[in-house]
Design an enzyme around this catalytic site. Structure first.
Site, PDB file in Angstrom:
ATOM      1  N   SER A 331       6.690  -2.737  -3.470  1.00 48.00           N
ATOM      2  CA  SER A 331       6.321  -1.478  -4.111  1.00 48.00           C
ATOM      3  C   SER A 331       5.003  -1.644  -4.852  1.00 48.00           C
ATOM      4  O   SER A 331       4.635  -2.745  -5.263  1.00 48.00           O
ATOM      5  CB  SER A 331       7.407  -1.036  -5.090  1.00 48.00           C
ATOM      6  OG  SER A 331       7.257  -1.669  -6.351  1.00 48.00           O
ATOM      7  N   ASP A 332       4.274  -0.553  -5.020  1.00 47.44           N
ATOM      8  CA  ASP A 332       3.111  -0.603  -5.896  1.00 47.44           C
ATOM      9  C   ASP A 332       3.615  -0.807  -7.326  1.00 47.44           C
ATOM     10  O   ASP A 332       4.805  -0.695  -7.619  1.00 47.44           O
ATOM     11  CB  ASP A 332       2.276   0.670  -5.745  1.00 47.44           C
ATOM     12  CG  ASP A 332       0.791   0.398  -5.959  1.00 47.44           C
ATOM     13  OD1 ASP A 332       0.453  -0.525  -6.722  1.00 47.44           O
ATOM     14  OD2 ASP A 332      -0.036   1.109  -5.356  1.00 47.44           O
ATOM     15  N   TRP A 333       2.706  -1.068  -8.224  1.00 46.37           N
ATOM     16  CA  TRP A 333       3.060  -1.588  -9.536  1.00 46.37           C
ATOM     17  C   TRP A 333       3.718  -0.537 -10.430  1.00 46.37           C
ATOM     18  O   TRP A 333       3.275   0.601 -10.521  1.00 46.37           O
ATOM     19  CB  TRP A 333       1.812  -2.149 -10.203  1.00 46.37           C
ATOM     20  CG  TRP A 333       1.623  -3.628 -10.069  1.00 46.37           C
ATOM     21  CD1 TRP A 333       1.169  -4.466 -11.043  1.00 46.37           C
ATOM     22  CD2 TRP A 333       1.853  -4.470  -8.923  1.00 46.37           C
ATOM     23  NE1 TRP A 333       1.119  -5.763 -10.574  1.00 46.37           N
ATOM     24  CE2 TRP A 333       1.538  -5.788  -9.275  1.00 46.37           C
ATOM     25  CE3 TRP A 333       2.321  -4.227  -7.635  1.00 46.37           C
ATOM     26  CZ2 TRP A 333       1.663  -6.865  -8.407  1.00 46.37           C
ATOM     27  CZ3 TRP A 333       2.448  -5.290  -6.742  1.00 46.37           C
ATOM     28  CH2 TRP A 333       2.122  -6.586  -7.136  1.00 46.37           C
TER      29      TRP A 333
END
Length: 625
Positions: A331-333
């Site tokens: 996942s992105d942050w």
């Protein structure tokens, strides 16, 4: 490679003479320690031995920072939340995104100390150190880092301006070699997004707006990061699935006002194409973006308007199912928790599921079929979900196996160390720096030369130069600096693309967003300079710009993409002739931008400079040096 004194890694010999690392310290070469076995065999064996805490630790990937002189930072950093020993030993984590680095030697020293610390965990799982891009000239604490000891190349948009897959592979090979020399074995790139929305702040990370060209250049980047047999590979992370370019009104999805991605032109498949190619070409990992699709229907099915990291239709149905991707989805942050840094906050990018608790968000991400939580270290939340029966341990096993496979394929279990004494000589070599400099100069786009002042002649007398945006040491290579255009033979100005500064939320000040038109006074100021002497202007195109008022008051106008002043000087003088062609269009007006569709490549009416535009200037004639 072994450390300089060859003391690490520590090997033992099995009865048959096979050398191995006894990572669980039981005196026996277990199957996961056997370098002769396949990555699949080794991962399957190790998975059966891991505790739940170790498997969960694999699934978190957060920011880490170094201490001074290559020491481990045993306190929270500027952005990192915990001491290094806490996340490695306490939380059993072993994927970390490194931020600032002092030097090649200290980076290598820090990396080796981190790997030594990881050997203290029950099964000695080595650390994978990742990074956002580091080989360009622009820094954004949320997306890229300027690293002076690496070789400097154009931003990806500048590589797109040269449209040369072999060159992109060479660039990625350089990135791979320099990363591996200091222990970085995972790139949080390449970016496969299309730069179709002129206002979007992240265009400089893209290769351009054309789907087929971007796909071809992404394929080349993957080849360079993978390397050849026997070379240290760097894990690729292709982002941001399924294409982050069509942001509503160009606002970025890092921030609540930019949460929506839209497809008014019906071009979703264009944005998907580079990812199809990357998957077919063996991408190791894929990162979905923060945005939520609004009004998107595919094959008669309405796609839920929740962020792509939470979106089961997109990750399970499209990415895992239709496209057949079985690698790591990270996942992105910070999709789970808000990020508080100093007095600022960046809300969790839980777009469309803001009402859920952090634990509920985590469950939703796992049910969408992501493997790893970017920017998070809340391992206790996932442990509780498993212990409560909300998430079956088998689901954890599936992701843990994918993550272990990448580590085995990279060879980290057999030798994660680097030679600290060799790092400085292997990183930023004179050959690599000169090659990056040459490519920077070549990537410059000549937008117009109406005054026929290019290439700039610097011989036959000492040019008097009025300059803005160029350091004195570069100006003096061309002529004599003067303080007043009235005393100059030529004026050289380097300007940034227009944007509207913002600084409320954490990271917001780094993102150049808003309208693309320069302030009204700039054209008048440039015209006054031009009245005194010929004027050459360069615009650093970190995103598109509306230059309609600027172009008529310049004798020559260029566009560049993270190019150093020295490289630009060699381009405009023809020492290294500029060859760039615009990888994105430059709109004629903001009205045209607002009337265009965010998802359509080249979608503004009658652009001032269309995609592919660029003039040629010849090299400096021999008799002029």
């Amino acid at each position: 490679m072994p450390t300089a004194d060859r003391s690490l890694p520590l090997h033992r010999s099995a009865p048959d003479g096979t050398r191995f690392r006894d990572l669980n310290r039981n005196g026996v070469m277990d199957p996961f320690e056997d370098p002769r076995r396949s990555p699949e065999e080794r991962a399957d064996d190790l998975l059966t031995r891991l505790s739940l805490e170790e498997k969960v630790g694999l699934m978190f990937h957060t920011v880490i920072e170094t201490g001074p002189e290559g020491t481990l930072l045993e306190r929270p950093g500027a952005i990192s939340k915990s001491a290094t020993s806490e996340v490695v030993l306490g939380r059993r984590m072993n994927h970390f995104n490194i931020h600032g680095l002092e030097s090649a030697e200290t980076a290598a020293r820090w990396h080796n100390r981190l790997q030594e610390l990881a050997e203290q965990t029950p099964h000695g799982i080595p650390v994978t150190v990742s990074t956002d891009p580091r080989h360009g000239g622009a820094q954004n604490a949320g997306t890229s880092w300027v690293t002076s000891f690496f070789s400097l190349w154009p931003e990806p948009l500048g590589l797109g301006a040269l449209a040369d897959p072999e060159l992109v592979e060479e660039w990625a090979e350089t990135v791979r070699r320099e990363y591996a020399a200091v222990g970085i074995r995972a790139g949080l790139h390449p970016v496969a997004d299309l730069a179709t929305e002129p206002r979007w702040a992240r265009q400089r990370e893209c290769f351009g707006q054309d789907p087929e060209l971007v796909a071809e250049l992404v394929r080349a980047a993957l080849a360079g990061l993978r390397g050849r047999d026997g070379e240290a590979a760097v894990q690729s992370t292709v982002k941001h699935f399924p294409g982050a370019g069509p942001q509503k009104d160009g606002e970025d999805a890092h921030f609540p006002y930019g949460r929506d991605q839209i497809y008014p032109g019906g071009r979703f498949e264009d944005h998907l194409l580079p990812f199809r190619v990357a998957i077919a070409d063996g991408a190791d990992a894929i990162m979905p973006y923060y945005g939520r699709p609004v009004g998107l229907t595919r094959d008669g099915e309405e796609i839920e308007a929740v962020g792509f990291g939470f979106n089961r239709q997109v990750l399970t149905g499209l990415l895992r199912g239709e496209l057949g991707f079985d690698g790591v989805i990270v996942s992105d942050w910070e999709l789970v928790n808000d990020n508080h840094v100093g007095d600022q906050v960046l809300p969790a990018r839980a777009w469309g599921v803001e009402e859920l608790t952090p634990a509920e968000r985590m469950r939703r991400i796992l049910e969408a079929w992501a493997d790893q939580f970017g920017g998070e270290e809340c391992t206790e939340l996932l442990l509780d979900l498993v212990r409560e029966g909300a998430i079956p341990e088998q689901r954890i096993d599936e992701s843990a196996r994918r993550l272990l496979l990448v580590k085995f394929r990279l060879g980290l279990f057999d030798d994660p160390y680097v030679d600290e004494s060799a790092a400085a000589a292997e990183v930023g070599t004179e050959v690599s720096r000169r090659r990056g400099h040459e490519v920077q100069a070549r990537s410059v786009v000549v937008l117009h030369d109406d005054g026929e002042v290019l290439p700039l002649r610097t011989s036959g007398g000492r040019l008097r130069i009025y300059a803005e945006g160029l350091p004195d040491e570069v100006v003096t290579t061309l002529g004599e600096p003067v303080a007043d255009p009235a005393d100059a033979d030529v004026a050289l100005l380097r300007l940034g693309a227009p944007f509207q500064p913002r600084d409320d939320l954490f990271l917001e000040s780094w993102f150049h967003q808003g309208d693309l038109e320069p302030t009204p006074g700039l054209a008048h100021r440039l015209a006054r300079i031009r009245a005194a002497c010929p004027l050459i202007v360069d615009i650093d195109l970190d995103r598109a710009a509306v230059l309609t008022t600027i172009a008529p008051v310049c004798d020559a106008l260029t566009g560049s993409f993270g190019v150093s002043a020295a490289a630009w000087a060699e381009a405009i003088t023809g020492v290294i002739p500029p060859q760039g062609r615009l990888p994105i269009e430059l709109p004629r007006s903001m009205a045209a931008v607002r009337a265009s569709h965010e998802d359509v490549p080249g979608g503004t009416e009658d652009p001032l400079y269309p995609c592919g535009h660029g003039l040629e200037i010849g090299p400096v004639p021999d008799h002029e040096g």
